[in-house]
Design a protein around this motif. Sequence first.
Motif, PDB file in Angstrom:
ATOM      1  N   ILE A  95       0.846  -1.200   0.000  1.00  0.00           N
ATOM      2  CA  ILE A  95       0.000   0.000   0.000  1.00  0.00           C
ATOM      3  C   ILE A  95       0.879   1.247   0.000  1.00  0.00           C
ATOM      4  O   ILE A  95       0.614   2.211  -0.731  1.00  0.00           O
ATOM      5  N   ALA A  96       1.927   1.232   0.802  1.00  0.00           N
ATOM      6  CA  ALA A  96       2.829   2.383   0.846  1.00  0.00           C
ATOM      7  C   ALA A  96       3.488   2.607  -0.503  1.00  0.00           C
ATOM      8  O   ALA A  96       3.584   3.740  -0.991  1.00  0.00           O
ATOM      9  N   THR A  97       3.934   1.535  -1.135  1.00  0.00           N
ATOM     10  CA  THR A  97       4.585   1.643  -2.436  1.00  0.00           C
ATOM     11  C   THR A  97       3.629   2.196  -3.482  1.00  0.00           C
ATOM     12  O   THR A  97       3.983   3.087  -4.265  1.00  0.00           O
ATOM     13  N   ASP A  98       2.407   1.682  -3.494  1.00  0.00           N
ATOM     14  CA  ASP A  98       1.419   2.199  -4.444  1.00  0.00           C
ATOM     15  C   ASP A  98       1.065   3.648  -4.129  1.00  0.00           C
ATOM     16  O   ASP A  98       0.762   4.434  -5.038  1.00  0.00           O
ATOM     17  N   GLY A  99       1.113   3.998  -2.846  1.00  0.00           N
ATOM     18  CA  GLY A  99       0.861   5.380  -2.468  1.00  0.00           C
ATOM     19  C   GLY A  99       1.885   6.329  -3.062  1.00  0.00           C
ATOM     20  O   GLY A  99       1.559   7.470  -3.423  1.00  0.00           O
ATOM     21  N   VAL A 100       3.127   5.872  -3.181  1.00  0.00           N
ATOM     22  CA  VAL A 100       4.159   6.697  -3.813  1.00  0.00           C
ATOM     23  C   VAL A 100       3.799   6.962  -5.272  1.00  0.00           C
ATOM     24  O   VAL A 100       3.960   8.085  -5.774  1.00  0.00           O
ATOM     25  N   ASP A 101       3.285   5.940  -5.952  1.00  0.00           N
ATOM     26  CA  ASP A 101       2.857   6.134  -7.345  1.00  0.00           C
ATOM     27  C   ASP A 101       1.698   7.125  -7.433  1.00  0.00           C
ATOM     28  O   ASP A 101       1.657   7.969  -8.333  1.00  0.00           O
ATOM     29  N   VAL A 102       0.749   7.002  -6.496  1.00  0.00           N
ATOM     30  CA  VAL A 102      -0.388   7.934  -6.483  1.00  0.00           C
ATOM     31  C   VAL A 102       0.111   9.363  -6.281  1.00  0.00           C
ATOM     32  O   VAL A 102      -0.325  10.300  -6.966  1.00  0.00           O
ATOM     33  N   ASP A 134      13.782   5.725  -6.050  1.00  0.00           N
ATOM     34  CA  ASP A 134      14.559   5.797  -4.807  1.00  0.00           C
ATOM     35  C   ASP A 134      13.687   5.532  -3.582  1.00  0.00           C
ATOM     36  O   ASP A 134      14.058   4.753  -2.696  1.00  0.00           O
ATOM     37  N   ILE A 135      12.515   6.145  -3.530  1.00  0.00           N
ATOM     38  CA  ILE A 135      11.629   5.949  -2.370  1.00  0.00           C
ATOM     39  C   ILE A 135      11.171   4.501  -2.289  1.00  0.00           C
ATOM     40  O   ILE A 135      11.125   3.895  -1.209  1.00  0.00           O
ATOM     41  N   LYS A 136      10.831   3.909  -3.431  1.00  0.00           N
ATOM     42  CA  LYS A 136      10.384   2.514  -3.423  1.00  0.00           C
ATOM     43  C   LYS A 136      11.496   1.579  -2.934  1.00  0.00           C
ATOM     44  O   LYS A 136      11.224   0.611  -2.213  1.00  0.00           O
ATOM     45  N   ARG A 137      12.711   1.854  -3.317  1.00  0.00           N
ATOM     46  CA  ARG A 137      13.835   1.040  -2.819  1.00  0.00           C
ATOM     47  C   ARG A 137      13.942   1.138  -1.307  1.00  0.00           C
ATOM     48  O   ARG A 137      14.186   0.141  -0.619  1.00  0.00           O
ATOM     49  N   ARG A 138      13.768   2.349  -0.782  1.00  0.00           N
ATOM     50  CA  ARG A 138      13.868   2.540   0.664  1.00  0.00           C
ATOM     51  C   ARG A 138      12.758   1.812   1.407  1.00  0.00           C
ATOM     52  O   ARG A 138      12.991   1.191   2.448  1.00  0.00           O
ATOM     53  N   ILE A 139      11.551   1.860   0.871  1.00  0.00           N
ATOM     54  CA  ILE A 139      10.446   1.148   1.515  1.00  0.00           C
ATOM     55  C   ILE A 139      10.683  -0.359   1.455  1.00  0.00           C
ATOM     56  O   ILE A 139      10.481  -1.073   2.440  1.00  0.00           O
ATOM     57  N   ALA A 140      11.119  -0.853   0.304  1.00  0.00           N
ATOM     58  CA  ALA A 140      11.341  -2.291   0.150  1.00  0.00           C
ATOM     59  C   ALA A 140      12.412  -2.795   1.110  1.00  0.00           C
ATOM     60  O   ALA A 140      12.304  -3.899   1.651  1.00  0.00           O
ATOM     61  N   ALA A 141      13.448  -1.990   1.327  1.00  0.00           N
ATOM     62  CA  ALA A 141      14.556  -2.422   2.187  1.00  0.00           C
ATOM     63  C   ALA A 141      14.270  -2.205   3.666  1.00  0.00           C
ATOM     64  O   ALA A 141      14.947  -2.794   4.522  1.00  0.00           O
ATOM     65  N   SER A 142      13.263  -1.414   3.982  1.00  0.00           N
ATOM     66  CA  SER A 142      13.013  -1.045   5.375  1.00  0.00           C
ATOM     67  C   SER A 142      12.484  -2.216   6.193  1.00  0.00           C
ATOM     68  O   SER A 142      11.671  -3.015   5.724  1.00  0.00           O
ATOM     69  N   GLN A 143      12.911  -2.273   7.434  1.00  0.00           N
ATOM     70  CA  GLN A 143      12.384  -3.236   8.389  1.00  0.00           C
ATOM     71  C   GLN A 143      11.467  -2.575   9.412  1.00  0.00           C
ATOM     72  O   GLN A 143      10.866  -3.269  10.238  1.00  0.00           O
ATOM     73  N   SER A 144      11.349  -1.264   9.356  1.00  0.00           N
ATOM     74  CA  SER A 144      10.641  -0.534  10.410  1.00  0.00           C
ATOM     75  C   SER A 144       9.436   0.219   9.873  1.00  0.00           C
ATOM     76  O   SER A 144       9.506   0.863   8.821  1.00  0.00           O
ATOM     77  N   GLU A 159       9.381  15.339  -0.762  1.00  0.00           N
ATOM     78  CA  GLU A 159      10.591  15.110  -1.561  1.00  0.00           C
ATOM     79  C   GLU A 159      10.274  15.177  -3.045  1.00  0.00           C
ATOM     80  O   GLU A 159      11.037  15.757  -3.838  1.00  0.00           O
ATOM     81  N   ILE A 160       9.156  14.551  -3.435  1.00  0.00           N
ATOM     82  CA  ILE A 160       8.779  14.548  -4.846  1.00  0.00           C
ATOM     83  C   ILE A 160       8.526  15.975  -5.332  1.00  0.00           C
ATOM     84  O   ILE A 160       9.009  16.387  -6.393  1.00  0.00           O
ATOM     85  N   VAL A 161       7.771  16.744  -4.545  1.00  0.00           N
ATOM     86  CA  VAL A 161       7.494  18.128  -4.924  1.00  0.00           C
ATOM     87  C   VAL A 161       8.786  18.936  -4.991  1.00  0.00           C
ATOM     88  O   VAL A 161       9.011  19.696  -5.943  1.00  0.00           O
ATOM     89  N   SER A 162       9.652  18.751  -4.014  1.00  0.00           N
ATOM     90  CA  SER A 162      10.892  19.527  -3.968  1.00  0.00           C
ATOM     91  C   SER A 162      11.802  19.209  -5.145  1.00  0.00           C
ATOM     92  O   SER A 162      12.520  20.086  -5.641  1.00  0.00           O
ATOM     93  N   ASP A 163      11.784  17.949  -5.598  1.00  0.00           N
ATOM     94  CA  ASP A 163      12.632  17.561  -6.718  1.00  0.00           C
ATOM     95  C   ASP A 163      12.238  18.254  -8.017  1.00  0.00           C
ATOM     96  O   ASP A 163      13.100  18.644  -8.809  1.00  0.00           O
ATOM     97  N   ILE A 164      10.925  18.364  -8.249  1.00  0.00           N
ATOM     98  CA  ILE A 164      10.511  18.940  -9.532  1.00  0.00           C
ATOM     99  C   ILE A 164      10.420  20.458  -9.492  1.00  0.00           C
ATOM    100  O   ILE A 164      10.338  21.097 -10.543  1.00  0.00           O
ATOM    101  N   ALA A 165      10.435  21.043  -8.294  1.00  0.00           N
ATOM    102  CA  ALA A 165      10.296  22.501  -8.195  1.00  0.00           C
ATOM    103  C   ALA A 165      11.333  23.259  -9.019  1.00  0.00           C
ATOM    104  O   ALA A 165      10.986  24.196  -9.749  1.00  0.00           O
TER     105      ALA A 165
END
Length: 250
Positions: A95-102, A134-144, A159-165
Amino acid sequence: MRARSLAFLATAWFAGGAAAQDLDHACRVASTYDLTVKPEALLFERTDVAPRTVRMHGGSLDTDGRPVALRPDEQDRVALFESRVRMLVPKAKAIATDGVDVAARAVRDEASAAAPDAVASGDVDRVLNARVADIKRRIAASQSTRDWQEDAMRAYAQEIVSDIAPVLTQDVGTQAMQMAMSGDLQGAAALRDRVSSLTGGAQGRIVAKLRTALEPRVRALCPAVQELEDLQSGLHDASGRPLALLEPGE
């Protein structure tokens, strides 16, 4: 001490406010613990109230570093609790990963309205795709669950907004300068205002889209979370206090 919406499992839900309260009411459970899912054990942690740490593995239970004496039936329930958590964690991560796509699609929509030329050039997609990966990799690797909870997910959106600004600012800045030099000061100001609206106020609009997209999937976890609340019933910590990894939601 803040109870987290849908306990530590549905922490992929990161829309706060009334929507999170509605979900708490629907599932009737919450948690004040962060969860770390290690191969060797589950570790529940909080800072304010004892027990501050709860560790589960293979039917054993420790609280604040002290082993809890368990009957055989209690060992079975602890083992089943751990098993159910491990089964649910990938669903929460998904759900978190799909939320990043949304969130990324919502940002792209905002960018299309604010600076269509930057989107058409492919620059926005290039930056978005890199940050999303990058965010998806972090979520996939996270244990917490700290990396999937409300604060983390809001930070990811920012982060996403700041990157494209900078991409949008550069594109619109060039156009605004050309308009200003041709005498269209009002048009130039309107262009800059559109980018300011995206970089300054987009997060609330993005979160609203996340609520709509993710709420049904979060609600679908409610029965499993409620099963965990039933499994912990009757268990105690090393000091004899009832174990409350999950608590009634408000």
